[in-house]
Structure formats: structure tokens, C-alpha cells
Design an enzyme around this catalytic site. Structure first.
Site, short mmCIF file in Angstrom:
data_model
loop_
_atom_site.label_atom_id
_atom_site.label_comp_id
_atom_site.label_asym_id
_atom_site.label_seq_id
_atom_site.Cartn_x
_atom_site.Cartn_y
_atom_site.Cartn_z
N HIS A 18 0.85 -1.20 0.00
CA HIS A 18 0.00 0.00 0.00
C HIS A 18 0.88 1.25 0.00
O HIS A 18 0.64 2.20 -0.75
CB HIS A 18 -0.87 0.05 1.27
CG HIS A 18 -1.94 -0.98 1.36
ND1 HIS A 18 -2.09 -1.80 2.45
CD2 HIS A 18 -2.93 -1.33 0.50
CE1 HIS A 18 -3.13 -2.60 2.27
NE2 HIS A 18 -3.65 -2.34 1.09
N LYS A 42 -15.99 -7.16 5.07
CA LYS A 42 -14.91 -7.95 5.65
C LYS A 42 -14.88 -7.61 7.14
O LYS A 42 -15.09 -6.45 7.51
CB LYS A 42 -13.56 -7.53 5.04
CG LYS A 42 -13.49 -7.64 3.54
CD LYS A 42 -12.19 -7.06 3.04
CE LYS A 42 -12.13 -7.07 1.52
NZ LYS A 42 -10.95 -6.39 0.99
N ARG A 91 -1.75 -6.10 -8.73
CA ARG A 91 -0.54 -6.88 -8.43
C ARG A 91 -0.30 -7.94 -9.49
O ARG A 91 0.80 -8.17 -9.94
CB ARG A 91 -0.67 -7.54 -7.05
CG ARG A 91 -0.65 -6.57 -5.90
CD ARG A 91 -1.18 -7.20 -4.65
NE ARG A 91 -2.57 -7.59 -4.82
CZ ARG A 91 -3.36 -8.01 -3.85
NH1 ARG A 91 -2.90 -8.12 -2.64
NH2 ARG A 91 -4.63 -8.32 -4.09
N SER A 129 -2.86 -7.84 2.71
CA SER A 129 -3.14 -7.69 4.14
C SER A 129 -3.61 -9.03 4.71
O SER A 129 -3.27 -9.39 5.83
CB SER A 129 -4.24 -6.64 4.36
OG SER A 129 -3.81 -5.39 3.94
O1 PNS Z 1 -8.94 -2.75 0.02
P1 PNS Z 1 -10.18 -3.21 -0.63
O2 PNS Z 1 -11.00 -3.99 0.38
O3 PNS Z 1 -9.93 -3.96 -1.89
O4 PNS Z 1 -11.02 -1.91 -1.05
C1 PNS Z 1 -12.31 -2.03 -1.58
C2 PNS Z 1 -12.97 -0.64 -1.75
C3 PNS Z 1 -12.96 0.13 -0.45
C4 PNS Z 1 -12.20 0.16 -2.79
C5 PNS Z 1 -14.42 -0.88 -2.24
O5 PNS Z 1 -15.05 -1.81 -1.43
C6 PNS Z 1 -15.26 0.40 -2.30
O6 PNS Z 1 -15.02 1.26 -3.09
N1 PNS Z 1 -16.29 0.48 -1.43
C7 PNS Z 1 -17.15 1.63 -1.31
C8 PNS Z 1 -18.57 1.34 -1.78
C9 PNS Z 1 -18.71 1.55 -3.26
O7 PNS Z 1 -18.47 2.60 -3.80
N2 PNS Z 1 -19.11 0.47 -3.95
C10 PNS Z 1 -19.26 0.44 -5.38
C11 PNS Z 1 -17.92 0.07 -6.02
S1 PNS Z 1 -18.14 -0.29 -7.71
#
Ligand code: PNS
Length: 165
Positions: A18, A42, A91, A129
Site C-alpha cells: 500500500h 470484511k 498486483r 493484508s
Molecule cells: O482494500 P479493498 O477492500 O480492496 O477496497 C475495496 C474498496 C474500499 C475500494 C471498495 O469496497 C469500495 O469502493 N467500497 C465503497 C462502496 C462503493 O463505492 N461500492 C461500489 C464500487 S463499484
């Protein structure tokens, strides 16, 4: 025009992967907001406050990076923050499908926010993570994979878990 970017994630916990992406983003954009999702499906190991504290601590030396938390749609948060870019890391090929789906859905939700994919340093291409938490809870070393502060916090969690079992 100043370009603001959002780098969103769960950051449970922040890893060197990150951090690598935050540094790359900070070199590309005028301001980067590392944004922690508040209510994730999660079940995080670290509380929101702990994740904020760790992230703030590791980006302290990067003057154009700030830390924020958000709820709701990412594109709404980005627009409220005046950000036109969402940064996500890729990645390996396995990340691509999920990331593409999110990027296209976010574009559908707001055409004013563009997703930019960055690749971390090769050394972090297999880092996550989830694996870091698993390794640490099973007594393995995560040295070099996470910032020193995070390593300490993970060890504390492992000790607590040991005492409770
Ligand atoms: O680290 P992660 O868990 O891969 O991050 C995921 C994240 C936070 C980027 C994603 O879950 C997110 O954007 N959530 C916010 C809700 C949202 O906008 N959902 C629609 C996405 S298309």
C-alpha cells in the site's frame, strides 16, 4: 489545475505494498487522500481508529498525502473531496477482473472520476493484508512486508489471541 486523487481501501492493516502505491501516487498527483472504508463486509482485525492511526503514522513524511475515512459510494466521496482520480493497485492478472468491474461500475456512477491503475514494486506483487495477518497469527515473520509499527501491532494482536486461547 491541481489534481487530487483518492486511494481507497480497507487497510487492515496497511502494508508496504500500500505504502509503495501511496508513494507512487504522491509523485504523480498534487494531493493524495488515502481513504479507509468505514463499514466493510470484511470483518477487520483492526478497529477503524487503529487503521487510521497506523496509516497516518506511515504517511506522516509525505507532505501531499492525507488520511480520511469514508462511508457510502466511493465516487460520491471522491467528488466531495474534489478528487477526479481513483487509484487502485494491480498486483497480478488475478486482480484485474475485480478491479476492472469496480472501475467500470464507478465510471457508470460518475463519468467525472477516472480510475488509474498502478503496479507496486515487484517485491510486493504477492503481498496482501490477508496473508500478512494469517502469517503473523500463525507465528511467522512479516518483517519487510509491513511498516515496523504495523509489525508491532500485529504481534500485539497475536499475543492477545494466544492469551485468549
Ligand atoms: O482494500 P479493498 O477492500 O480492496 O477496497 C475495496 C474498496 C474500499 C475500494 C471498495 O469496497 C469500495 O469502493 N467500497 C465503497 C462502496 C462503493 O463505492 N461500492 C461500489 C464500487 S463499484
Amino acid at each position: 489545475m491541481k489534481i487530487r486523487a483518492v486511494y481507497p481501501g480497507t487497510f487492515d492493516p496497511v502494508t508496504n505494498g500500500h505504502l509503495d502505491l501511496i508513494q507512487r501516487s504522491a509523485a504523480l498527483f498534487d494531493h493524495v487522500i488515502a481513504a479507509i472504508l468505514k463499514n466493510t463486509e470484511k470483518k477487520p482485525m483492526f478497529t477503524l481508529n487503529e487503521r487510521v492511526e497506523m496509516l497516518e503514522s506511515v504517511v506522516r513524511t509525505l507532505k501531499n498525502v492525507s488520511v480520511a475515512t469514508f462511508d457510502g459510494l466511493l465516487v460520491d466521496f471522491a467528488q466531495k473531496q474534489g478528487a477526479s482520480i481513483i487509484v487502485r493497485g494491480i498486483r497480478a492478472v488475478s486482480d484485474y477482473e475485480y478491479e476492472l468491474q469496480m472501475a467500470l461500475m464507478n465510471r457508470r456512477l460518475s463519468s467525472r472520476v477516472e480510475t488509474v491503475f498502478l503496479m507496486p514494486a515487484e517485491a510486493y506483487s504477492y503481498l496482501s493484508s490477508r496473508l500478512v495477518k494469517e502469517i503473523c497469527m500463525l507465528g511467522g515473520s512479516v518483517e519487510g512486508l509491513v511498516p515496523t509499527l504495523v509489525e508491532k501491532r500485529l504481534k500485539q494482536k497475536q499475543m492477545l489471541q494466544k492469551q485468549e486461547s
